[in-house]
Design a protein around this motif. Structure first.
Motif, PDB file in Angstrom:
ATOM      1  N   ASN A   1      44.506  48.929  37.388  1.00  0.00           N
ATOM      2  CA  ASN A   1      44.273  48.786  38.812  1.00  0.00           C
ATOM      3  C   ASN A   1      45.143  47.639  39.300  1.00  0.00           C
ATOM      4  O   ASN A   1      45.747  46.938  38.498  1.00  0.00           O
ATOM      5  CB  ASN A   1      42.787  48.475  39.056  1.00  0.00           C
ATOM      6  N   LYS A   2      45.176  47.399  40.630  1.00  0.00           N
ATOM      7  CA  LYS A   2      45.937  46.287  41.193  1.00  0.00           C
ATOM      8  C   LYS A   2      45.003  45.440  42.046  1.00  0.00           C
ATOM      9  O   LYS A   2      44.234  45.971  42.844  1.00  0.00           O
ATOM     10  CB  LYS A   2      47.104  46.803  42.031  1.00  0.00           C
ATOM     11  N   TYR A   3      45.077  44.130  41.846  1.00  0.00           N
ATOM     12  CA  TYR A   3      44.226  43.169  42.546  1.00  0.00           C
ATOM     13  C   TYR A   3      45.092  42.118  43.224  1.00  0.00           C
ATOM     14  O   TYR A   3      46.205  41.843  42.768  1.00  0.00           O
ATOM     15  CB  TYR A   3      43.303  42.459  41.549  1.00  0.00           C
ATOM     16  N   PRO A   4      44.564  41.493  44.282  1.00  0.00           N
ATOM     17  CA  PRO A   4      45.281  40.329  44.828  1.00  0.00           C
ATOM     18  C   PRO A   4      45.224  39.211  43.792  1.00  0.00           C
ATOM     19  O   PRO A   4      44.226  39.081  43.076  1.00  0.00           O
ATOM     20  CB  PRO A   4      44.491  39.960  46.086  1.00  0.00           C
ATOM     21  N   GLY A   5      46.300  38.437  43.707  1.00  0.00           N
ATOM     22  CA  GLY A   5      46.306  37.362  42.716  1.00  0.00           C
ATOM     23  C   GLY A   5      47.249  36.248  43.078  1.00  0.00           C
ATOM     24  O   GLY A   5      48.182  36.441  43.854  1.00  0.00           O
ATOM     25  N   ASP A   6      46.997  35.072  42.503  1.00  0.00           N
ATOM     26  CA  ASP A   6      47.900  33.935  42.680  1.00  0.00           C
ATOM     27  C   ASP A   6      48.284  33.334  41.322  1.00  0.00           C
ATOM     28  O   ASP A   6      48.965  32.317  41.260  1.00  0.00           O
ATOM     29  CB  ASP A   6      47.298  32.880  43.615  1.00  0.00           C
TER      30      ASP A   6
END
Length: 160
Positions: A116-121
């Motif tokens: 899956n794809k998640y927001p990240g920093d």
């Protein structure tokens, strides 16, 4: 000494967002516990602070430039060279800066890939299958507690 990386990242190599993991995946936590219990984990200060305390039944080592940082439940080192002096099976536990500095030093990597794809920093560094052989790949089991599709890989560095 055996030096490994243990990491969980998404399809974009996200490992964190605002100093937390963006997903909840008990299967991955159980795998981390199984692999690292009785061994040593090395993590950066921010990773240690995000955990809130040392993980039980394994040696916790925090690497930091801050000479005054002295947690009561973990050992502290101040350089990458000191990692090489650790004994037994040592797992690099994150975060981004430590992974970037050690990915070329490790013999193998235990990678959980979130499909899956998640927001990240915070991100895991790029790696290729030119450098690593896939020793094993195992589909993660989905159930009422593990809702995110995932798989586990064990990658071993190819001989140079």
């Amino acid at each position: 000494m055996m030096l490994s990386i243990i990491v969980c990242h998404d399809q974009n190599r996200v490992i964190g967002y605002e100093n937390k993991m963006p997903w909840h995946l008990p299967n991955d936590l159980k795998r981390v516990k199984t692999l690292t219990t009785g061994n040593t984990i090395v993590m950066g200060r921010k990773t240690y602070e995000s955990l809130g305390k040392a993980l039980p039944n394994r040696r916790n080592v925090v690497i930091t430039r801050d000479e005054s940082f002295k947690p009561n439940d973990a050992d502290v080192i101040h350089s990458l060279e000191e990692i090489n002096a650790l004994e037994g099976h040592v797992y690099i536990f994150g975060g981004q800066n430590l992974y970037e500095q050690t990915i070329d030093m490790v013999e193998d990597m235990y990678v959980t890939v979130i499909e899956n794809k998640y927001p990240g920093d915070a991100f895991f560094p790029e790696y290729t299958f030119e450098d690593f052989t896939v020793k094993s790949i195992e589909e993660g089991i989905l159930d009422e507690k593990n809702l995110v599709p995932h798989h586990f890989m064990h990658l071993v560095r190819k001989e140079k």
